[in-house]
Every structure is written in structure tokens, then in C-alpha cells.
Design an enzyme around this catalytic site. Structure first.
Site, PDB file in Angstrom:
ATOM      1  CG  HIS A  95      -1.953  -1.094   1.169  1.00 17.81           C
ATOM      2  ND1 HIS A  95      -2.918  -1.196   0.190  1.00 17.81           N
ATOM      3  CD2 HIS A  95      -2.145  -2.155   1.990  1.00 17.81           C
ATOM      4  CE1 HIS A  95      -3.666  -2.259   0.409  1.00 17.81           C
ATOM      5  NE2 HIS A  95      -3.212  -2.864   1.493  1.00 17.81           N
TER       6      HIS A  95
ATOM      7  NE  ARG B  47       1.717  -4.927   3.199  1.00 18.64           N
ATOM      8  CZ  ARG B  47       0.663  -4.660   4.002  1.00 18.64           C
ATOM      9  NH1 ARG B  47       0.028  -5.625   4.627  1.00 18.64           N
ATOM     10  NH2 ARG B  47       0.245  -3.408   4.128  1.00 18.64           N
TER      11      ARG B  47
ATOM     12  CD  GLU C 124      -3.730  -9.235   5.075  1.00 15.87           C
ATOM     13  OE1 GLU C 124      -3.759  -8.029   5.363  1.00 15.87           O
ATOM     14  OE2 GLU C 124      -3.232  -9.681   4.027  1.00 15.87           O
TER      15      GLU C 124
ATOM     16  CG  ASP D 149      -6.707  -6.049   4.415  1.00 15.48           C
ATOM     17  OD1 ASP D 149      -7.566  -5.537   3.672  1.00 15.48           O
ATOM     18  OD2 ASP D 149      -5.500  -5.774   4.351  1.00 15.48           O
TER      19      ASP D 149
END
Length: 253
Positions: free
Chosen positions: A44, A71, A149, A175
Site C-alpha cells: 500500500h 511486506r 487476513e 483487512d
């Protein structure tokens, strides 16, 4: 085996911080604060491979023993390969929902014959100068974590945790709450989190998470998580700026 991987696998209370601002100063400062690891987020954020490599360099240049973990945006083997070549100490792969998917992640992080990671000179192998040595030790050194998630991943947490080469599960509360139709209601995740912790415990696999609010730190410790990421750089910036602005406004009323 690196100290970070050993500590995570042993369930030691290691602590990390989250980096989404792609500037080396943020990574270096975080490392100077003495965190066990920093998570560089490429799912993100707009970070490129070259940005990630510069952040890893900044962490490595800092004093202390802080390690870099990235990540990833997904479980694509090519993305994994390119990130590993920057010389990170580990990866977190999001949205892993089955043991088969987890096995694919492990294979992508391992050189043959244990996996299918491509071999080439890169920063991880001192640009090929130490390629033979790096090839021999890399499979044992890399920390591999996958994120739980979704409701599906909660249901398969036990089989995912049992995959050889998965060092830890990482619960993503934002999430997970969204996938259950309860976005932001992390207080409602007790049964799902307990299910993950119990399932991972059957294979003695560590489980970590992120504290999205400072008050979550104690809560997650009491819940039974083995390790935590205790905050995000953007949140630190926003919270500090808000406090300073509010203090001035209060003083001038």
C-alpha cells in the site's frame, strides 16, 4: 539462521515498526531507535524496487542490529525474487489463504533444490562477489511470514502454519475485520484471533500482528501474540502534528 529468524521462530517478544514513507531518513531513524525489525510496505505504497533497496541500505547503515522485512503486494514469485535480491532479512506476504499458496511462497524464497528462486549476482550476494556463499546460507537465513487476513485464511490457519518454511503468521486486523463485514471493529475479532493462535500453536508457529492504536499494544500482548509491529510512520507523523497543533490552538483560545 539469523538472530531475527531464530527469535521469531522461538516466540521471543521481538518488536517492529512499519514504514510506508519511502525516504531513507525514515528507515535509518527507525533503525537508530533500536527496533528489532522494520517492515517496509510495498503493498500500500508507491515504493519502487530501487526505493526499497535504498531503505534497506539505510537500515543496514544505522548502528545496532535492526533488520529489514518487506511486506510484498502479493505472492508473485518474480516480485519476491526481486525483493530478496535487495538483501532484506525477510518478507511478509499478504492474503495467504491456503497451505498450497503458502508452499508457493516458501518455494519462491528458496534456492534449488528446496525452491525455485532464480540465481544472480545482486546486493544480497555483494553483487555476485559472494554468490556461492550467499547461495549456501540464504535458504536458512530468510524470515518468511504470511498474513492471515480473511475468514478463509482463519479457517486454514492450522494447515498454513504447518507448512515447512513458514516461520510465522501475521494477523492483519484491518483487512480481517473488513473481510468479515466489520471493518475497523478490531474489538470484534476475539474469536477469529483465538482460532488462529490455537491453530498455529499446534505446529508451534509464532503469530504476530500490528497495533493500529497505541492502546492495542497491551491488548495484543494479553491476547497472546508472540510479537508485534507497534506503529506506522504515517501515524506517528499525524499524531505528533495533531498534538502540536491542538496544543497551540488551546493556548491561543
Amino acid at each position: 539462521m539469523t538472530e531475527l529468524r531464530r527469535a521469531v521462530r522461538a516466540g521471543d517478544p521481538v518488536v517492529g515498526t512499519w514504514i510506508s514513507i519511502g525516504h531513507p531518513a525514515v528507515a535509518e531513524m527507525s533503525a537508530e531507535l533500536g527496533f528489532d525489525f522494520v517492515v517496509i510496505d510495498t503493498e500500500h505504497s508507491s515504493m519502487s524496487i530501487s526505493t526499497v533497496e535504498n531503505l534497506v541500505r539505510a537500515v543496514d547503515a544505522a548502528s545496532g542490529e535492526t533488520k529489514s522485512v518487506v511486506r510484498l503486494p502479493d505472492d508473485d514469485p518474480t516480485r519476491i525474487k526481486r525483493i530478496l535480491d535487495t538483501a532484506v532479512s525477510g518478507v511478509i506476504v499478504p492474503m495467504v489463504e491456503t497451505a498450497e499458496q503458502a508452499r508457493g511462497v516458501v518455494e519462491a524464497t528458496r534456492y534449488p533444490p528446496d525452491g525455485r528462486r532464480g540465481v544472480a549476482g545482486s546486493r544480497a550476494s555483494t553483487y555476485g562477489l559472494e554468490l556461492a556463499d550467499y547461495f549456501e546460507r540464504a535458504n536458512d537465513e530468510l524470515l518468511v511470514m504470511v498474513q492471515i487476513e480473511s475468514a478463509k485464511s482463519v479457517g486454514h490457519a492450522g494447515s498454513i502454519a504447518a507448512v515447512d518454511g513458514i516461520d510465522a503468521l501475521f494477523v492483519g486486523p484491518a483487512d480481517l475485520s473488513a473481510s468479515l463485514g466489520r471493518f475497523g471493529e478490531t474489538d470484534s475479532l476475539d474469536s477469529e484471533i483465538s482460532a488462529v493462535l490455537d491453530a498455529a500453536g499446534e505446529s508451534d508457529t509464532a503469530v504476530g500482528t500490528i497495533a493500529l492504536d497505541p492502546e492495542d499494544v497491551e491488548r495484543w500482548v494479553e491476547t497472546g501474540f508472540d510479537f508485534q509491529v507497534v506503529g506506522i510512520d504515517l501515524d506517528y507523523l499525524i499524531d505528533g502534528a495533531r498534538r502540536a497543533k491542538r496544543r497551540y490552538e488551546d493556548a491561543t483560545r
